[in-house]
Design an enzyme around this catalytic site. Structure first.
Site, short mmCIF file in Angstrom:
data_model
loop_
_atom_site.label_atom_id
_atom_site.label_comp_id
_atom_site.label_asym_id
_atom_site.label_seq_id
_atom_site.Cartn_x
_atom_site.Cartn_y
_atom_site.Cartn_z
CE LYS A 77 48.30 60.19 13.92
NZ LYS A 77 47.56 61.27 14.64
NE ARG A 154 45.31 22.86 29.02
CZ ARG A 154 44.83 23.51 30.09
NH1 ARG A 154 45.48 24.53 30.60
NH2 ARG A 154 43.71 23.12 30.64
NE ARG A 187 35.05 16.75 42.97
CZ ARG A 187 34.36 17.57 43.77
NH1 ARG A 187 34.78 18.82 43.97
NH2 ARG A 187 33.27 17.15 44.39
N1 DCP Z 1 41.87 29.05 42.76
C1 DCP Z 1 41.23 30.24 43.07
N2 DCP Z 1 41.87 31.44 42.89
C2 DCP Z 1 43.13 31.47 42.41
C3 DCP Z 1 43.79 30.28 42.10
C4 DCP Z 1 43.14 29.08 42.28
O1 DCP Z 1 40.08 30.21 43.50
N3 DCP Z 1 43.73 32.65 42.24
C5 DCP Z 1 41.16 27.78 42.92
C6 DCP Z 1 40.20 27.58 41.79
C7 DCP Z 1 40.93 26.69 40.86
C8 DCP Z 1 41.70 25.82 41.83
O2 DCP Z 1 42.06 26.68 42.89
O3 DCP Z 1 40.06 25.94 40.05
C9 DCP Z 1 42.92 25.17 41.24
O4 DCP Z 1 43.78 26.17 40.71
P1 DCP Z 1 44.50 25.98 39.31
O5 DCP Z 1 45.35 27.17 39.11
O6 DCP Z 1 45.19 24.66 39.27
O7 DCP Z 1 43.32 26.06 38.25
P2 DCP Z 1 42.47 24.96 37.49
O8 DCP Z 1 42.78 23.58 38.00
O9 DCP Z 1 41.05 25.37 37.58
O10 DCP Z 1 42.91 25.09 35.97
P3 DCP Z 1 44.22 24.48 35.28
O11 DCP Z 1 43.76 23.43 34.33
O12 DCP Z 1 44.83 25.64 34.57
O13 DCP Z 1 45.10 23.94 36.36
#
Ligand code: DCP
Ligand code: MG
Ligand code: MN
Length: 352
Positions: A77, A154, A187
């Protein structure tokens, strides 16, 4: 690396030391305990210390090899550095950095996964405008690009709540007893969310015919209002759905009325009353919590899905299921926890 008090800037081999230090820092960032990168960091540190102590310039690979604690690879190197002005490995490092930056950008487009991102990079694409010129984009990718800036933002809880009410009101216009709940990260109590996840059900209603009518009504209403502006996935109706429990899912882009409102990603589920609990459990997440609950069910010879908890599931040697099993729980969330034999977790406790 720590700067030793009183130590002077090296007079000799400045470029070599700079480049070796850059490489050492790179390995330091990516090393894990006992990995080959870990040992590289140690070797680089030793070599750098030796070179710092020299009172002459290294001008060849052979000279480097004679320096205390400089091994064969390190000498090569150093040879590159003195012959070409740069250690070749540094170019790869920069290329990797560029690749990971661009692929991260591509993956931030809705509907783009790691494979697509990597394909596009290999084709020479580097910017969102490069991607926009592609002729084989999917509907998701087109919409993802169209609303790119909005979808990055967001969603504050207050707005999620407002959007939840718009959907709930549309549902209740059809039948006042229809229940609509915002699930997902909302939730679980998050201060802001990536999208809006809504679950709709009607007391004692399970059949696909009826549930499709509910979904159809909600969508028609919200499209007329101009609230739903793009549809990524529309549920379809088939004749065999009547009298059978059936789940319907809509995915799209919505916007509250008003000039300053941001476009949001929304998921709406309309599900049978008997599956409401297991659907809420699934759609509340988080995804890791879901995975571990499914694993737990599986370990106990059961199967958990958004349709409920099933027992007597027969699996073959590859652990692929041979039959659906027998439905035992899913009307409520508590029922599922109870049947699994674990303590009920409040939604805000489901951060795994
Ligand atoms: N979900 C899951 N597996 C995945 C995608 C989703 O089990 N591959 C379930 C769990 C997540 C829910 O569906 O909490 C909702 O999916 P989101 O992608 O909307 O994820 P979140 O609501 O939890 O997060 P964000 O704030 O990014 O929407
Ligand atoms: Mg969500
Ligand atoms: Mn979602």
């Amino acid at each position: 690396s720590p700067h030793v008090a009183g130590q002077k800037e090296p007079l000799y081999n400045k470029k070599i030391l700079e480049q070796l230090t850059t490489l050492m820092n790179h390995y330091d960032r990516i090393k894990t305990k006992g990995s080959k990168e870990h040992f590289k960091v140690i070797n680089y540190r030793k070599a750098i210390t030796s070179i710092k102590a020299l009172d002459y310039e290294i001008t060849s690979k052979e000279m480097a090899l004679k320096v205390d604690r400089v091994g064969k690879k390190m000498a090569e190197k150093i040879g590159e550095c003195v012959a070409f002005g740069k250690i070749r490995k540094l170019d790869h490092l920069n290329a990797d950095k560029e690749r990971s930056r661009v692929e991260t950008l591509f993956r931030s487009i809705y509907g783009v996964g790691s494979e697509k991102a990597s394909d596009w990079y290999n084709l020479g694409l580097r910017t969102l405008d490069d991607v926009r010129k592609q002729s084989d984009l999917t509907k998701n990718q087109i919409v993802g690009l169209q609303y790119y800036n909005d979808l990055l933002v967001r969603i504050p809880r207050a707005e999620v709540e407002q959007i939840g009410k718009v959907v709930g009101d549309a549902a209740k216009k059809l039948h006042p007893d229809i229940q609509s709940q915002v699930t997902g990260s909302f939730r679980r109590g998050k201060p802001d969310c990536g999208d809006i996840d809504i679950v709709v059900a009607r007391p004692n209603i399970d059949d696909g015919d009826h549930l499709y009518q509910i979904m159809h009504h909600i969508l028609k209403d919200l499209i007329n209002e101009g609230f739903l502006v793009e549809h990524l996935s529309l549920p379809t109706y088939t004749e065999d759905m009547a009298n059978k429990p059936k789940h319907f899912k809509y995915m799209g882009i919505c916007k509250l009325p008003g000039e300053k409102q941001v476009h949001r990603h929304i998921d709406i589920l309309v599900v049978p009353w008997i599956h409401l609990g297991s659907t809420l459990l699934y759609f509340t997440g988080n995804d890791i919590c879901n995975r571990s609950m499914r694993q737990l069910a599986s370990n106990r010879g059961m199967r958990l899905s958004d349709k409920g908890l099933f027992i007597n599931v027969i699996r073959n040697r590859d652990r692929k299921k041979v039959n659906e099993g027998q439905w035992v729980a899913g009307r409520t969330e508590r029922e599922v926890f109870e049947y699994l034999g674990i303590k009920y977790l409040e939604p805000y406790e489901r951060e795994c």
